[in-house]
Design a protein around this motif. Structure first.
Motif, PDB file in Angstrom:
ATOM      1  N   HIS A 151       0.855  -1.178   0.000  1.00 40.37           N
ATOM      2  CA  HIS A 151       0.000   0.000   0.000  1.00 40.37           C
ATOM      3  C   HIS A 151       0.892   1.230   0.000  1.00 40.37           C
ATOM      4  N   PRO A 152       0.595   2.218  -0.864  1.00 38.53           N
ATOM      5  CA  PRO A 152       1.506   3.366  -0.986  1.00 38.53           C
ATOM      6  C   PRO A 152       1.510   4.288   0.231  1.00 38.53           C
ATOM      7  N   ARG A 199      12.145  -1.150  -5.304  1.00 41.28           N
ATOM      8  CA  ARG A 199      10.893  -1.114  -6.063  1.00 41.28           C
ATOM      9  C   ARG A 199       9.965  -2.193  -5.529  1.00 41.28           C
ATOM     10  N   ASP A 253       7.115  -2.922  -6.601  1.00 42.68           N
ATOM     11  CA  ASP A 253       6.308  -3.552  -7.639  1.00 42.68           C
ATOM     12  C   ASP A 253       7.091  -4.594  -8.429  1.00 42.68           C
ATOM     13  N   THR A 305       2.411   1.713 -19.365  1.00 40.56           N
ATOM     14  CA  THR A 305       3.239   1.177 -18.279  1.00 40.56           C
ATOM     15  C   THR A 305       3.643  -0.273 -18.523  1.00 40.56           C
ATOM     16  N   GLU A 314      -2.740  -5.821 -11.404  1.00 42.08           N
ATOM     17  CA  GLU A 314      -1.952  -4.683 -10.909  1.00 42.08           C
ATOM     18  C   GLU A 314      -1.977  -3.523 -11.919  1.00 42.08           C
ATOM     19  N   HIS A 315      -2.127  -2.300 -11.420  1.00 39.83           N
ATOM     20  CA  HIS A 315      -2.091  -1.086 -12.264  1.00 39.83           C
ATOM     21  C   HIS A 315      -1.480   0.035 -11.421  1.00 39.83           C
ATOM     22  N   ARG A 316      -0.173   0.012 -11.287  1.00 39.79           N
ATOM     23  CA  ARG A 316       0.471   0.968 -10.391  1.00 39.79           C
ATOM     24  C   ARG A 316       0.432   2.403 -10.938  1.00 39.79           C
ATOM     25  N   PRO A 372      -4.124   1.162  -6.968  1.00 39.25           N
ATOM     26  CA  PRO A 372      -3.046   0.465  -7.691  1.00 39.25           C
ATOM     27  C   PRO A 372      -3.455  -0.868  -8.304  1.00 39.25           C
ATOM     28  N   TRP A 373      -4.677  -0.976  -8.769  1.00 40.92           N
ATOM     29  CA  TRP A 373      -5.088  -2.139  -9.547  1.00 40.92           C
ATOM     30  C   TRP A 373      -6.127  -1.680 -10.576  1.00 40.92           C
TER      31      TRP A 373
END
Length: 661
Positions: free
Chosen positions: A232-233, A298, A300, A534, A599-601, A607-608
């Motif tokens: 989680h960011p 990183r 991710d 991305t 996932e879709h950062r 982020p999904w």
């Protein structure tokens, strides 16, 4: 006959309905213990989307040579009940339940009460929380009940009562929890801690609090349960570890005890409190805290092997689109197996049942890796009872290592199965070998059946002149089915724009006559250009296919049609459906897309991968046209995106288009 036998000398089978984070942390522990005793392991992954137990599992339990079974929690009640019934009917297979109280067989479970009690003490005693929100899971789920009871008991020990106004339903769901916490904040409730009964709900609470201007942990402490290690960011999550690897080891040890003749018993595994930044203001120098992520790391990134396997899966999926035979599919699969990190693989397809043995099924071995090559449909391909899993000459392959067993099929129709081994279990490989291979084989089988039907009926027309009219009608029906197959979108496999236009015209005309309601959903994938930029267009195509499957799976009623409208846009026609029913379908659709966990950062939302949905409903009448409904749904989806995306918006009304003067 089966109930009179003792345990077999074959593998121990683990039964799961999904190869995800939970099972992938349990299975290595099971494997370690069994390997030390030279006991082979077979992992059967049921079809998550099909309730009940696969016929393949029924075959191998009833007629195979299994030593024992370890049962993971089933996501659907019917699957759980069917599995209980199957194992009860075949007591020659000793079984252990893992993670869920069985009542019928020995169980290995985490100590929910102790773990939750430690977490509450941390929040109250170290964090100084005064008013706590409790986010429930599922009301009748044993984990949810135990964890909630532990929260109440820990509060009572300090003379505190849980305020019922601060107890909200989360349903072990991210979206439900986000809405519930948002409602509390908007209603003006004041609280300084949120205790959620699993990690997914806890992270949803973090998002809701942040979106309403509250800081975690500065204003509110947030805790979860499970230690799923979700990224989680905004924070790392204080939670309770269930020691899943250790649970797996204990389950395997319990199975070996049963095989050695020991009496059955239950095992309760100790849980561990893991303190992280979501309760950082409660921490001190003497407190054990989970190690931070190194600067510049990183989060991710995935292991190089998994990335290579993912690329190979995408290449294989693309190649499947041009396959026209089983041989093509299996040849492409065989060529990609080394890149998928599969060391052993066997593909078996079912033979048609015989009248002499209607309850028994034979399979034919179609692929052997390494070294065996492919021989689909060959006369000399080995045939054998599917309960044996492999023909006699290869049965030794079941006597060592860990093999994953997955049925191949679509919508409950089993075509065969794949049996394979990986040194490191990868979720993506499991999904590819189940879904993509199944879809490719199913498409070929259906086209072959269709071609056979057309050919047979054409010949009937030539030979049966006296019944020409009936034969022609059958031929038209078969050709109509062929035309419908041409109305499928080439990338996603669901209906295309042409099919959408035809179906909307039909539904409009139908309700123009009966006065019923007609609803239309427009679905847009959020931030999809950023996704392609991305991750690249190959993964973009794979993401669209996953969304298409989720959209189509959500349209359940007869007459519903899900179609690709263009680009990243989809549309769903819902005849005889009002706005309330359409909203139910839309929310089901968002849940199905969320379960895909793509996932879709780079997303501007979460982020999904998410979707925005516009809903419009009309009772067709003479002064309206189908395009008016389309424009209303299109406007609603733009409103959903303008409101922040990842939601459904219902159009207020379908405007009447005035004729030109």
């Amino acid at each position: 006959m089966g109930s009179q036998r003792g345990p077999g000398r074959g593998p121990v089978v683990v039964v799961a309905d999904f190869l995800g984070a939970y099972s992938l942390r349990l299975i290595p522990g099971i494997r370690e213990v069994l390997q030390a005793r030279d006991v082979p392991l077979l992992v059967h992954v049921n079809d998550y989307f099909t309730p009940g137990v696969s016929r393949l599992l029924r075959d191998i339990v009833a007629g195979g040579d299994l030593r024992a079974a370890i049962v993971l929690p089933m996501s659907k009640a019917q699957s759980h009940d069917d599995l209980d019934e199957l194992l009860t009917a075949h007591p020659h297979v000793p079984a252990v339940a893992l993670g869920t109280a069985s009542g019928q067989r020995p169980t290995v479970r985490a100590d929910n009460r102790a773990g939750m009690a430690a977490l509450v003490r941390h929040v109250l005693d170290e964090g100084g929380a005064q008013r706590t929100v409790l986010v429930r899971g599922v009301r009748h789920h044993v984990d949810s009940l135990e964890r909630e009871a532990a929260v109440r008991e820990a509060l009572a020990e300090r003379g505190l009562l849980l305020e019922e106004a601060l107890v909200v339903e989360g349903g072990f769901s991210r979206d439900v929890t986000y809405d519930a916490i948002s409602a509390l904040v908007r209603a003006g409730h004041r609280f300084d801690a949120v205790i959620a009964l699993n990690d997914e709900m806890a992270l949803a609470a973090v998002d809701a609090l942040h979106d309403h201007g509250l800081d975690v942990p500065g204003d509110v402490l947030v805790t979860g349960f499970d230690d799923d290690e979700m990224f989680h960011p905004r924070c790392t999550l204080t939670t309770v570890s269930q020691q899943l690897h250790h649970q797996g080891r204990r389950a395997a040890e319990l199975v070996l005890e049963l095989l050695d003749g020991a009496p059955p018993r239950d095992v309760l595994v100790e849980t561990t409190l893991v303190r992280r930044s979501s309760t950082a203001r409660a921490l001190s120098g003497a407190t054990r805290v989970a190690a931070p992520v190194p600067a510049g790391a990183r989060l991710d990134m995935v292991p190089a092997g998994q990335a290579a396997a993912t690329n190979a899966a995408l290449d294989m999926n693309r190649a499947f689109m041009s396959c026209t035979s089983e041989q093509d599919v299996l040849r492409e699969l065989g060529s990609k197996l080394p890149r998928l990190q599969v060391s052993r693989c066997f593909v078996v397809l079912h033979e048609p049942g015989s009248e002499e043995r209607p309850r028994e099924r034979d399979g034919r071995l179609e692929l052997v890796h390494p070294g065996g090559g492919t021989h689909p449909g060959a006369e000399d391909a080995p045939r054998f009872p599917v309960a044996d899993l492999l023909p006699a000459g290869l049965r030794h392959e079941l006597e060592h290592g860990t093999l994953l067993l997955q049925p191949l099929g679509v919508r409950g129709h089993e075509l065969g199965y794949v049996l394979y081994e990986q040194e490191s279990l990868l979720q993506h490989t499991a999904e590819v070998l189940r879904m993509d291979v199944s879809l490719a084989l199913d498409t070929i089988a259906r086209h072959r059946e269709l071609e056979t039907t057309v050919s047979r009926r054409t010949e009937q027309l030539r030979r049966e002149i006296d019944v020409r009219e009936r034969a022609e009608a059958d031929l038209r029906a078969a050709n109509a089915e062929l035309r419908r197959s041409l109305h499928r979108d080439g990338l996603t496999g669901i209906a295309n724009r042409s099919a959408f236009d035809e179906h909307l015209a039909w539904a409009w005309g139908h309700h123009l006559g009966d006065g019923g309601e007609l609803s239309l959903l427009f679905v847009d994938v959020d931030c999809f250009k950023l996704y392609n930029d991305t991750y690249g267009h190959l993964r973009g195509d794979a993401a669209l296919r996953a969304v298409a499957r989720a959209v189509e799976a959500s349209a359940l009623a007869q007459g519903d049609l899900a179609a690709r409208f263009g680009g990243e846009e989809f549309a769903v026609i819902l005849p005889a459906t009002g706005p309330a029913g359409a909203l139910v379908v839309a929310q089901r659709m968002r849940q199905e897309v969320r379960r895909c966990a793509i996932e879709h950062r780079a997303s501007l939302v979460v982020p999904w991968l998410t979707i925005s949905i516009g809903i419009a409903t009309v009772r067709p009448r003479a002064e309206l046209q189908p395009r008016d409904l389309v424009e209303a749904a299109d406007g609603a989806v733009y409103a959903a995106k303008a409101a922040g995306r990842n939601r459904a918006v219902v159009a207020s009304a379908v405007p009447v288009r005035l004729p030109p003067r």
